[in-house]
Design a protein around this motif. Structure first.
Motif, PDB file in Angstrom:
ATOM      1  N   TYR A  92      -6.906  19.186   3.480  1.00 12.90           N
ATOM      2  CA  TYR A  92      -6.072  18.002   3.679  1.00 12.90           C
ATOM      3  C   TYR A  92      -6.655  16.829   2.900  1.00 12.90           C
ATOM      4  CZ  TYR A  92      -3.974  14.008   6.067  1.00 12.90           C
ATOM      5  OH  TYR A  92      -3.318  12.843   6.353  1.00 12.90           O
ATOM      6  N   LEU A  93      -5.815  16.168   2.102  1.00 10.09           N
ATOM      7  CA  LEU A  93      -6.232  14.977   1.356  1.00 10.09           C
ATOM      8  C   LEU A  93      -5.323  13.816   1.728  1.00 10.09           C
ATOM      9  CD1 LEU A  93      -6.798  16.408  -2.230  1.00 10.09           C
ATOM     10  CD2 LEU A  93      -8.487  16.035  -0.449  1.00 10.09           C
ATOM     11  N   PHE A  94      -5.916  12.659   1.918  1.00  8.94           N
ATOM     12  CA  PHE A  94      -5.177  11.438   2.214  1.00  8.94           C
ATOM     13  C   PHE A  94      -5.546  10.408   1.156  1.00  8.94           C
ATOM     14  CE2 PHE A  94      -4.960   7.235   4.181  1.00  8.94           C
ATOM     15  CZ  PHE A  94      -3.631   7.230   4.585  1.00  8.94           C
ATOM     16  N   HIS A  95      -4.538   9.891   0.469  1.00 10.95           N
ATOM     17  CA  HIS A  95      -4.758   8.898  -0.589  1.00 10.95           C
ATOM     18  C   HIS A  95      -4.105   7.584  -0.159  1.00 10.95           C
ATOM     19  CE1 HIS A  95      -5.307  12.428  -3.241  1.00 10.95           C
ATOM     20  NE2 HIS A  95      -4.225  12.888  -2.656  1.00 10.95           N
ATOM     21  N   SER A  96      -4.726   6.480  -0.497  1.00 15.26           N
ATOM     22  CA  SER A  96      -4.072   5.185  -0.308  1.00 15.26           C
ATOM     23  C   SER A  96      -4.398   4.303  -1.509  1.00 15.26           C
ATOM     24  CB  SER A  96      -4.526   4.510   0.992  1.00 15.26           C
ATOM     25  OG  SER A  96      -5.876   4.162   0.929  1.00 15.26           O
ATOM     26  N   GLY A  97      -3.462   3.470  -1.872  1.00 14.30           N
ATOM     27  CA  GLY A  97      -3.643   2.588  -3.016  1.00 14.30           C
ATOM     28  C   GLY A  97      -2.383   1.791  -3.257  1.00 14.30           C
ATOM     29  N   THR A  98      -2.271   1.199  -4.447  1.00 11.92           N
ATOM     30  CA  THR A  98      -1.084   0.420  -4.790  1.00 11.92           C
ATOM     31  C   THR A  98      -0.396   0.919  -6.054  1.00 11.92           C
ATOM     32  OG1 THR A  98      -2.440  -1.186  -5.982  1.00 11.92           O
ATOM     33  CG2 THR A  98      -1.933  -1.693  -3.679  1.00 11.92           C
ATOM     34  N   ASN A  99      -0.946   1.987  -6.680  1.00  9.68           N
ATOM     35  CA  ASN A  99      -0.369   2.488  -7.923  1.00  9.68           C
ATOM     36  C   ASN A  99      -0.467   4.011  -7.937  1.00  9.68           C
ATOM     37  OD1 ASN A  99       0.338   3.164 -10.538  1.00  9.68           O
ATOM     38  ND2 ASN A  99      -0.847   1.523 -11.474  1.00  9.68           N
ATOM     39  N   LEU A 100       0.670   4.689  -7.957  1.00  8.79           N
ATOM     40  CA  LEU A 100       0.678   6.153  -7.961  1.00  8.79           C
ATOM     41  C   LEU A 100       0.156   6.739  -9.267  1.00  8.79           C
ATOM     42  CD1 LEU A 100       4.047   6.975  -6.170  1.00  8.79           C
ATOM     43  CD2 LEU A 100       1.735   7.393  -5.325  1.00  8.79           C
ATOM     44  N   GLU A 101       0.066   5.932 -10.322  1.00 10.76           N
ATOM     45  CA  GLU A 101      -0.395   6.429 -11.613  1.00 10.76           C
ATOM     46  C   GLU A 101      -1.919   6.455 -11.728  1.00 10.76           C
ATOM     47  OE1 GLU A 101       1.618   4.235 -14.640  1.00 10.76           O
ATOM     48  OE2 GLU A 101       3.596   4.785 -13.883  1.00 10.76           O
ATOM     49  N   ASN A 102      -2.633   5.874 -10.771  1.00  4.89           N
ATOM     50  CA  ASN A 102      -4.094   5.904 -10.804  1.00  4.89           C
ATOM     51  C   ASN A 102      -4.592   7.330 -10.586  1.00  4.89           C
ATOM     52  OD1 ASN A 102      -4.347   3.179 -11.226  1.00  4.89           O
ATOM     53  ND2 ASN A 102      -4.681   2.679  -9.089  1.00  4.89           N
ATOM     54  N   PRO A 103      -5.639   7.725 -11.302  1.00  6.72           N
ATOM     55  CA  PRO A 103      -6.166   9.082 -11.120  1.00  6.72           C
ATOM     56  C   PRO A 103      -6.932   9.208  -9.809  1.00  6.72           C
ATOM     57  CG  PRO A 103      -7.540   7.870 -12.642  1.00  6.72           C
ATOM     58  CD  PRO A 103      -6.363   6.986 -12.327  1.00  6.72           C
ATOM     59  N   VAL A 104      -7.048  10.434  -9.366  1.00  6.49           N
ATOM     60  CA  VAL A 104      -7.828  10.738  -8.164  1.00  6.49           C
ATOM     61  C   VAL A 104      -9.037  11.553  -8.583  1.00  6.49           C
ATOM     62  CG1 VAL A 104      -7.835  11.994  -5.973  1.00  6.49           C
ATOM     63  CG2 VAL A 104      -5.804  10.717  -6.684  1.00  6.49           C
ATOM     64  N   MET A 105     -10.204  11.138  -8.137  1.00  2.00           N
ATOM     65  CA  MET A 105     -11.417  11.891  -8.413  1.00  2.00           C
ATOM     66  C   MET A 105     -11.868  12.548  -7.114  1.00  2.00           C
ATOM     67  SD  MET A 105     -15.003  10.528  -9.901  1.00  2.00           S
ATOM     68  CE  MET A 105     -16.507  11.312  -9.439  1.00  2.00           C
ATOM     69  N   LEU A 106     -11.852  13.860  -7.106  1.00  4.36           N
ATOM     70  CA  LEU A 106     -12.298  14.620  -5.940  1.00  4.36           C
ATOM     71  C   LEU A 106     -13.711  15.089  -6.226  1.00  4.36           C
ATOM     72  CD1 LEU A 106     -11.773  15.921  -3.208  1.00  4.36           C
ATOM     73  CD2 LEU A 106     -10.830  17.885  -4.420  1.00  4.36           C
ATOM     74  N   PHE A 107     -14.673  14.544  -5.516  1.00  8.51           N
ATOM     75  CA  PHE A 107     -16.074  14.872  -5.734  1.00  8.51           C
ATOM     76  C   PHE A 107     -16.531  15.774  -4.600  1.00  8.51           C
ATOM     77  CE2 PHE A 107     -20.635  14.197  -5.425  1.00  8.51           C
ATOM     78  CZ  PHE A 107     -21.016  14.366  -6.744  1.00  8.51           C
ATOM     79  N   LEU A 108     -16.867  17.003  -4.921  1.00  8.31           N
ATOM     80  CA  LEU A 108     -17.350  17.955  -3.929  1.00  8.31           C
ATOM     81  C   LEU A 108     -18.865  17.972  -3.973  1.00  8.31           C
ATOM     82  CD1 LEU A 108     -14.857  20.838  -4.710  1.00  8.31           C
ATOM     83  CD2 LEU A 108     -14.667  19.088  -2.942  1.00  8.31           C
ATOM     84  N   HIS A 109     -19.478  17.728  -2.849  1.00  9.02           N
ATOM     85  CA  HIS A 109     -20.932  17.727  -2.823  1.00  9.02           C
ATOM     86  C   HIS A 109     -21.440  19.154  -2.680  1.00  9.02           C
ATOM     87  CE1 HIS A 109     -21.581  18.618   1.448  1.00  9.02           C
ATOM     88  NE2 HIS A 109     -20.463  17.961   1.641  1.00  9.02           N
TER      89      HIS A 109
ATOM     90  N   LEU B  31       0.824  -1.196   0.000  1.00  8.03           N
ATOM     91  CA  LEU B  31       0.000   0.000   0.000  1.00  8.03           C
ATOM     92  C   LEU B  31       0.863   1.252   0.000  1.00  8.03           C
ATOM     93  CD1 LEU B  31      -2.904  -0.853   2.446  1.00  8.03           C
ATOM     94  CD2 LEU B  31      -3.013  -0.612  -0.010  1.00  8.03           C
ATOM     95  N   ILE B  32       0.413   2.244  -0.753  1.00 11.81           N
ATOM     96  CA  ILE B  32       1.085   3.540  -0.834  1.00 11.81           C
ATOM     97  C   ILE B  32       0.179   4.544  -0.144  1.00 11.81           C
ATOM     98  CG2 ILE B  32       1.889   5.356  -2.380  1.00 11.81           C
ATOM     99  CD1 ILE B  32       2.191   3.131  -4.522  1.00 11.81           C
ATOM    100  N   TYR B  33       0.755   5.348   0.727  1.00 12.31           N
ATOM    101  CA  TYR B  33      -0.002   6.385   1.410  1.00 12.31           C
ATOM    102  C   TYR B  33       0.570   7.739   1.038  1.00 12.31           C
ATOM    103  CZ  TYR B  33      -1.622   2.511   4.254  1.00 12.31           C
ATOM    104  OH  TYR B  33      -2.168   1.330   4.669  1.00 12.31           O
ATOM    105  N   VAL B  34      -0.272   8.656   0.603  1.00  9.66           N
ATOM    106  CA  VAL B  34       0.154  10.006   0.241  1.00  9.66           C
ATOM    107  C   VAL B  34      -0.736  10.988   0.992  1.00  9.66           C
ATOM    108  CG1 VAL B  34       0.426  11.667  -1.629  1.00  9.66           C
ATOM    109  CG2 VAL B  34       0.884   9.255  -2.049  1.00  9.66           C
ATOM    110  N   GLU B  35      -0.096  11.941   1.677  1.00  9.08           N
ATOM    111  CA  GLU B  35      -0.820  12.993   2.373  1.00  9.08           C
ATOM    112  C   GLU B  35      -0.419  14.318   1.737  1.00  9.08           C
ATOM    113  OE1 GLU B  35      -0.987  12.451   6.830  1.00  9.08           O
ATOM    114  OE2 GLU B  35       0.747  11.203   6.285  1.00  9.08           O
ATOM    115  N   GLU B  36      -1.386  15.197   1.520  1.00  5.24           N
ATOM    116  CA  GLU B  36      -1.074  16.492   0.925  1.00  5.24           C
ATOM    117  C   GLU B  36      -2.150  17.508   1.270  1.00  5.24           C
ATOM    118  OE1 GLU B  36      -1.235  16.540  -3.389  1.00  5.24           O
ATOM    119  OE2 GLU B  36      -2.758  14.987  -3.380  1.00  5.24           O
TER     120      GLU B  36
END
Length: 61
Positions: free
Chosen positions: A23-40, A8-13
């Motif tokens: 503050y955003l916290f991401h976790s996954g296994t591939n840094l090349e995967n896109p991130v979808m930020l959905f604001l309600h 697992l890869i953890y990225v905080e930014e």
């Protein structure tokens, strides 16, 4: 970056959104995967439309 061990890869930014650092916290296994930020919103906007645009298929929620 390839993650050959599949650990697992953890990225905080902090990302500025409308001038406020959020503050955003991401976790996954591939840094090349896109991130979808959905604001309600407080309005009754159907999020299904945005999800269909993002993945390109019909989605049943």
């Amino acid at each position: 970056m390839k993650n050959m061990s599949k650990k697992l890869i953890y990225v905080e930014e902090y990302v500025p959104i409308n001038g406020i650092n959020q503050y955003l916290f991401h976790s996954g296994t591939n840094l090349e995967n896109p991130v979808m930020l959905f604001l309600h919103t407080p309005f009754k906007i159907n999020g299904k439309i945005f999800l269909q645009l993002f993945i390109g298929t019909n989605v049943e929620l």
